[in-house]
Scaffold this motif. Sequence first.
Motif, short mmCIF file in Angstrom:
data_model
loop_
_atom_site.label_atom_id
_atom_site.label_comp_id
_atom_site.label_asym_id
_atom_site.label_seq_id
_atom_site.Cartn_x
_atom_site.Cartn_y
_atom_site.Cartn_z
N ALA A 154 0.31 -0.28 12.92
CA ALA A 154 -0.31 -0.33 11.73
C ALA A 154 0.80 -0.44 10.68
CB ALA A 154 -1.32 0.36 11.43
N SER B 14 3.28 -3.03 10.57
CA SER B 14 2.90 -4.49 10.43
C SER B 14 2.46 -5.13 9.19
CB SER B 14 0.69 -4.46 11.46
OG SER B 14 1.37 -4.92 13.09
N VAL C 288 0.59 -3.04 7.01
CA VAL C 288 -0.76 -2.95 6.88
C VAL C 288 -1.20 -0.95 6.50
CG1 VAL C 288 -2.18 -4.06 7.23
CG2 VAL C 288 -2.01 -3.17 9.03
N GLU C 289 -2.77 -1.39 6.30
CA GLU C 289 -3.16 0.34 5.93
C GLU C 289 -2.81 0.99 7.62
OE1 GLU C 289 -5.82 1.51 3.57
OE2 GLU C 289 -5.13 0.14 1.91
N ALA D 238 -6.17 0.49 9.81
CA ALA D 238 -6.47 -0.98 9.88
C ALA D 238 -6.48 -0.46 11.73
CB ALA D 238 -5.72 -1.69 9.46
N THR E 95 -8.18 -0.74 14.75
CA THR E 95 -7.75 -2.88 15.68
C THR E 95 -8.65 -1.65 17.04
OG1 THR E 95 -6.87 -3.71 14.08
CG2 THR E 95 -6.91 -3.74 16.74
N VAL F 242 1.96 -10.80 7.02
CA VAL F 242 1.68 -10.47 5.98
C VAL F 242 2.12 -10.21 4.79
CG1 VAL F 242 1.25 -7.66 4.58
CG2 VAL F 242 0.36 -8.60 7.69
N ILE G 21 -2.94 -9.35 3.32
CA ILE G 21 -3.82 -9.46 4.17
C ILE G 21 -5.25 -10.21 3.91
CG2 ILE G 21 -4.89 -7.91 3.36
CD1 ILE G 21 -4.68 -7.00 6.65
N GLU G 22 -5.81 -10.18 3.57
CA GLU G 22 -6.94 -11.04 3.61
C GLU G 22 -6.68 -12.05 4.34
OE1 GLU G 22 -8.28 -11.31 0.33
OE2 GLU G 22 -9.14 -9.37 -0.54
N VAL H 244 -4.76 -12.68 6.37
CA VAL H 244 -4.15 -12.55 7.84
C VAL H 244 -5.16 -12.35 8.70
CG1 VAL H 244 -3.70 -10.38 9.54
CG2 VAL H 244 -1.89 -11.06 7.67
N TRP H 245 -6.38 -12.02 7.94
CA TRP H 245 -7.90 -11.36 8.85
C TRP H 245 -7.79 -12.88 9.37
CZ3 TRP H 245 -9.65 -8.49 4.85
CH2 TRP H 245 -9.23 -6.55 4.49
N ILE I 164 -6.43 -5.58 12.20
CA ILE I 164 -5.57 -6.89 12.54
C ILE I 164 -5.92 -7.20 13.96
CG2 ILE I 164 -4.58 -5.93 10.58
CD1 ILE I 164 -2.59 -4.31 13.20
#
Length: 560
Positions: free
Chosen positions: A42, A45, A47-48, A51, A55, A88, A93-94, A96-97, A298
Motif C-alpha cells: 500500500a 502504491s 496510498v494509506e 488501504a 484490500t 495515484v 486515490i478517488e 484510482v477507485w 485498491i
Amino acid sequence: MTISNILEEPQSLNRWFSGLRGDLTGGLTAAVVALPLALAFAVASGVEPKAGLYTAIVAGIVAAIFGGSPVQITGPTGAMAVVLVGIVAKYGIEKVWIAGVMAGIIQIALGVAKLGQLVKFIPYPVTAGFTNGIAVIIFCGQLNNFFGLQLPRSEHFAPGLWQSVTHVEALNWAAVGLAIVVIATTVLWPKINSTIPGSLMGLVLATAIASYFHLDVPTIGRIPQSLPMPQGIPHWNDFSVIRELINPALALAALGSIESLLSAVVADGMTVSEKHNSDRELIGQGLANIIVPFFGGIPATGAIARTVVNARSGGKTRLSGVIHGVALAIIVLTLAPLAAQIPLAALAGILMVVSVRMVEWEAIGLLMRATYSDFAVMILTWLVTILFDLVLAVEVGLIAAGALFIKRMSDLSLVKIPETEVFPPGTPLELGKEIAVYRVDGPVFFGAAERFATFLRDEPEVKYLILRLRFVPNMDTTGLVALEDIYHDLERHNCRLILTGLQPEVKQLLERTGLLKTIGLSNCFETTTDAICSISPQIRECPQPIAADLKTKELMELND
C-alpha cells in the motif's frame, strides 16, 4: 459429498476434518505473511497503509469465493503497486477507485468471453522480463523510505530514483539502521524458525527498537481500529472521467489478469486438489476489483508468494482464502494501534528483500545458455518495464517474440530433400536439375514465400518444384496467400508446382478457397515418389521402396 455422507462414513469424516485443518493452517499462515506485505505494498502504491489491509481483507474473501483457483490468495502485490504508484500520483486515490471498478468490469468481460487461456501464449522471456523489471522498480522505489527521506512521490521511475539519490546527504541513519535490521532478520530468521515468517519478525523487532529508543523516523501513522465499511465513490458516473481513465483501467485489468492467472498456474503445480478454471478466475478477480474500491481498497491480483504459502501450509479449498481474509480482519480490530508505530523504513526493508527474491535469476541463466535471441527479448522487456511502463513492456515483448518466432519458422520450416532420400539407397535414378523436392514441417507456412523467391533466382533451371506437405497439419490465411504467391511466381518462371501428402484439413482449406482447383488436382499426389514417377521421363516403372530389413517408420518416410 453431503453432510449425511460425511457423518455416515468415518473415513470421509476424517478426510473432511483433515481438509478443514489444512485450510485453517494455510489461511492463518497466509494471513500472517500477508499482514506486512499488505501494508508495504500500500505504501509502495502511494496510498494509506489501511488501504492495503482493506484490500487484502475484502478482495481476499471475494476472490476466494468466486474465483477459479481453490488455493489462490488475493491482495495487494508488487506488480500492481508499480502501476498504481504512477496512477495515484497523476490522478489521485478517488480516480484510482474508479479505474479499479472499470478494470474489474473488463476482467469479467474477458472471463465471460472465455479468454482466460490466452495467458498461456505469453512467451517465457516476456514474463521473465517484466517480472525482473518490476523487481528493479520496487527495490529502487523504496530508497526514499530506506534512507528515511520524506520526498514527494514521483509519477515515473527514473525521476523518482534520481530524486532519492541526489538527496542522500539528508538521509536518516536511524531509518537506515532499522531497514538493515529488517533485511537481516527476514533473510536469517528462517534458519532459526520456519513457522513464523521472517518479514513479520523483522517488522516486530524494528517497531520495538524504534519505540523503545524513541527514534525519530517516519512511521505508518494511525490505522482505524475497525472493519472496512461500504462507501461511495465520487464522480464514478461522470463519463468524462471514465473516458480519461480508460487507459489506466486497461493497464490494471491486463496486469491483474496476467499475474492472477500465472499465480493460479503456479498453485496448480503445488496441490493435488482441483485445477484452476482460468475464465472463472478472471470473473472472481473482476468482482473483487469492482467491490474493493467501495471499501476504500485498491486494485488487487492473485499473489504468488501468499498463494504458495497457503498451498504449502495445507490449504486445499476456497475456505483457506476466506480464513485468510477473516484473520486479517481480526488482526485489524485488535492490533491496529500497534501497527501505527511501524517505521516506513521497516516496510522498505521487507519490500527490498521481496524484490530481490522476485528477480528470475534461474530464468536469466537459462536464457543466457539457451539462445541469445530469447535473452535479448527478456532484456528488451526488462528495460521497457523500467523506463516506460509495464503494459508497453508486455506489448513490445510480445511483438519482439512474435517477430522472432516468424523468423525461426521461416528458417526451419523448409528443408530441401536430396534425391538419395526420395528413393531407397541403390536405386539407379538421378532427379536432375529440373526437379527439386522441399519438405515443409510444422503448422506455420507464412515464412515460405520469400524463401521461394530466392530459390527461383538461385535455381532458374528447375522446372518441377515438389512441396512435401505431409507434416503440415494446418494452414492459416497468411500461409494460404503465401502458397498462392508461390504458385503464381513459379508459373511466371515456367515452373510447375506439385503438392504431395496433403493433410485433410489443409486440403479442405485449399478446396474451399478454390486454390486447389487453380493449382490443379493433377498436380496433387499422395506421395513424393508418385509425383516424381509421373513427371520424370527416364522412369518407366516406379521403383518399389521396399526392403525386408527396413522398419515400418523408414518405409513410411521412403514412400512419402
